[in-house]
Design a protein around this motif. Structure first.
Motif, PDB file in Angstrom:
ATOM      1  N   THR A 197      48.311  46.130  34.212  1.00  0.00           N
ATOM      2  CA  THR A 197      47.188  45.254  34.513  1.00  0.00           C
ATOM      3  C   THR A 197      46.403  45.780  35.761  1.00  0.00           C
ATOM      4  O   THR A 197      45.149  45.983  35.946  1.00  0.00           O
ATOM      5  CB  THR A 197      47.514  43.641  34.577  1.00  0.00           C
ATOM      6  OG1 THR A 197      47.897  43.172  33.635  1.00  0.00           O
ATOM      7  CG2 THR A 197      46.156  42.985  34.787  1.00  0.00           C
ATOM      8  N   THR A 251      43.576  50.773  45.678  1.00  0.00           N
ATOM      9  CA  THR A 251      43.063  51.086  44.452  1.00  0.00           C
ATOM     10  C   THR A 251      43.171  52.500  43.969  1.00  0.00           C
ATOM     11  O   THR A 251      43.380  52.774  42.675  1.00  0.00           O
ATOM     12  CB  THR A 251      41.483  50.325  44.341  1.00  0.00           C
ATOM     13  OG1 THR A 251      41.473  49.191  44.674  1.00  0.00           O
ATOM     14  CG2 THR A 251      40.774  50.551  43.035  1.00  0.00           C
ATOM     15  N   GLN A 299      42.825  47.159  36.328  1.00  0.00           N
ATOM     16  CA  GLN A 299      41.817  46.576  37.267  1.00  0.00           C
ATOM     17  C   GLN A 299      41.346  47.738  38.287  1.00  0.00           C
ATOM     18  O   GLN A 299      40.157  47.744  38.652  1.00  0.00           O
ATOM     19  CB  GLN A 299      42.567  45.670  37.980  1.00  0.00           C
ATOM     20  CG  GLN A 299      43.030  44.269  37.185  1.00  0.00           C
ATOM     21  CD  GLN A 299      43.771  43.565  38.185  1.00  0.00           C
ATOM     22  OE1 GLN A 299      44.334  43.766  39.232  1.00  0.00           O
ATOM     23  NE2 GLN A 299      43.934  42.185  37.429  1.00  0.00           N
ATOM     24  N   MET A 320      39.500  39.148  38.794  1.00  0.00           N
ATOM     25  CA  MET A 320      40.605  39.236  38.395  1.00  0.00           C
ATOM     26  C   MET A 320      41.553  38.041  38.393  1.00  0.00           C
ATOM     27  O   MET A 320      42.608  38.094  37.487  1.00  0.00           O
ATOM     28  CB  MET A 320      41.270  40.599  39.227  1.00  0.00           C
ATOM     29  CG  MET A 320      40.265  41.945  38.879  1.00  0.00           C
ATOM     30  SD  MET A 320      41.204  43.318  39.906  1.00  0.00           S
ATOM     31  CE  MET A 320      41.134  42.887  41.714  1.00  0.00           C
TER      32      MET A 320
END
Length: 461
Positions: free
Chosen positions: A361, A333, A365, A442
């Motif tokens: 996307t 991430t 996220q 998600m």
């Protein structure tokens, strides 16, 4: 029940009855996993509160037993009573089993629960496992989960044998104690738990590089995930995915930077690195850097400089790889977010590290996950400040440790009142299960827009 008409060639029109498919809720799998963990948590609390679990032969306060059970099943390592002196052998076994359940059970929990309930793995289940665990493809989800379990158990067994040799042969420890210490610390290290039964964490081995390196490698193997290790070392026929590359590169960079900063800020600190000789400090620095997800420490964290506590808090919030016992925002991430920032300053329309394009996307996220974690971290820190009078840097350090499920502490955990401990419990549970919740959010199917609203411009900066 719905009616559908079908025109079949040369047979006219035929009307048949079809049953409407049952809608599967997004959080069904998570609720099953949460229920399983909840059962073990209650059972662990009961077992830790009975007199048999205490070394004094007296029952432990239920709230203290509950805090310990939460810390163990969340593989955190924050404690309100000393593990080595307070708990009996039975209590230590209960804690170790909770750590094992919280680590291995979390890694393969979704697949295990579906198997227990007799559920077959549908496309959504396989895609969810691929999204979270990093399986190479949809078809390899089950096989990869089996490899993950074998990898986890195999590394812990090898770690146990290595530590047994270190404790019994090198250190001359009695065999009974050596084998229990080896099993306990190998499981705790691989599952990034930080629980220890030495009474002084790893301070006893601050000048024992063979033990520190073994423990550090166990923590590293548990925090980067089996996907990275299996694909990088044992499955070269499969092209390494972008996620695995991001995990491996970001982990190496993180350890290198952490080692450099630890050495820079603590090299001459008489309470931390300077407690050992100059020749032993590089290994001790590496150990402190590589255990950023586990909570093990071979120095007295109460004597850390404030600047070290600050960057250590950042390390704890970053955490390890997805699908591992490590908590935090997750390495991939942070890597995606960093790649997006670099792409922004370069003016790139598409972000493509290692020649692989990252969907927009995924960047959104990653931004959302990071902001949610930072918001929770600020909230936990604020509440702990209100409920205690400890030093600000120690509270920040404690909040990051609880939310990142790490376990590093300056020794203030037991000093919080009941309200403060409730906040720490909530932070540990959120740090453990929030990643799964965010993945499920998600992954859920979004309704398609029937029309697009008017676009407008926003001034930024």
């Amino acid at each position: 029940m719905v009616s559908r008409s079908f025109r079949r060639r040369l047979m006219g029109t035929q009307t048949i009855q079809l049953e409407s498919p049952e809608k599967r809720r997004v959080f069904n799998n998570f609720l099953r996993v949460g229920l399983g963990f909840g059962v073990f948590l209650v059972l662990g609390t009961i077992l830790l509160s009975i007199p048999l679990a205490s070394s004094s032969g007296e029952g432990t306060n239920v709230f203290d037993a509950f805090f310990t059970a939460v810390s163990a099943i969340c593989v955190t390592g924050l404690v309100v009573v000393d593990t080595q002196t307070h708990w009996s052998f039975f209590g230590e076994v209960v804690i170790l089993l909770l750590v094992l359940i919280g680590g291995l059970g979390y890694m393969i929990g979704i697949g295990l629960v579906l198997w227990i309930f007799g559920r077959s793995f549908g496309i959504r289940d396989r895609h969810l496992m691929r999204l979270y665990y990093g399986a190479p493809s949809l078809g390899e989800g089950l096989r990869f989960m089996r490899s993950l379990a074998i990898y986890a158990l195999g590394v812990q067994i090898l770690g146990t044998l290595a530590l047994l040799f270190m404790f019994s042969v090198v250190q001359g420890m009695p065999f009974n104690r050596a084998i229990w210490w080896a099993v306990f610390h190998a499981v705790s290290a691989f599952n990034c738990a930080g629980f220890n039964i030495t009474g002084h964490d790893m301070l006893l081995f601050a000048s024992k590089p063979e033990i520190l390196i073994t423990m550090g490698l166990l923590v590293f193997a548990g925090s980067i995930g089996s996907a990275a290790v299996i694909l990088a070392l044992f499955n070269r026929r499969i092209k390494m995915s972008l996620q695995v590359k991001l995990i491996l590169y970001s982990a190496v960079i993180l350890i290198a930077c952490a080692s450099l900063l630890f050495a820079l800020f603590e090299w001459n600190n008489p309470g931390t690195l300077a407690t050992v000789g100059v020749a032993d400090r590089p290994v001790l620095t590496f150990f402190q850097a590589v255990t950023w997800t586990s909570g093990f420490s071979a120095i007295n964290l109460n004597f850390l400089n404030d600047e070290t506590k600050l960057f250590s808090s950042v390390l704890m919030l970053i955490g390890g790889a997805a699908g591992t016992p490590a908590g935090g925002i997750k390495l991939a991430t942070v890597a995606v977010l960093f790649a997006g920032i670099v792409g922004f300053f370069r003016g790139q329309e598409e972000v493509a590290p290692f020649g692989r394009r990252i969907p927009k996307t995924a960047i959104r996220q990653a931004t959302a996950i990071t902001l949610i974690f930072l918001g929770l971290f600020l909230l936990v820190t604020f509440l702990l400040i209100l409920l205690s009078d400890f030093k600000f840097s120690n509270i920040v350090y404690e909040a990051a440790s609880a939310l990142g499920t790490v376990g590093w502490s300056t020794g203030i955990t037991s000093g919080f009142n009941s309200s403060g401990r409730v906040i720490l419990i909530a932070a540990m549970l959120l740090g453990r299960f929030l990643p799964i919740i965010l993945v499920l959010i998600m992954f859920r199917q979004h309704s398609r827009e029937t029309f697009r609203v008017q676009r407008d411009s926003i001034r930024l900066g």
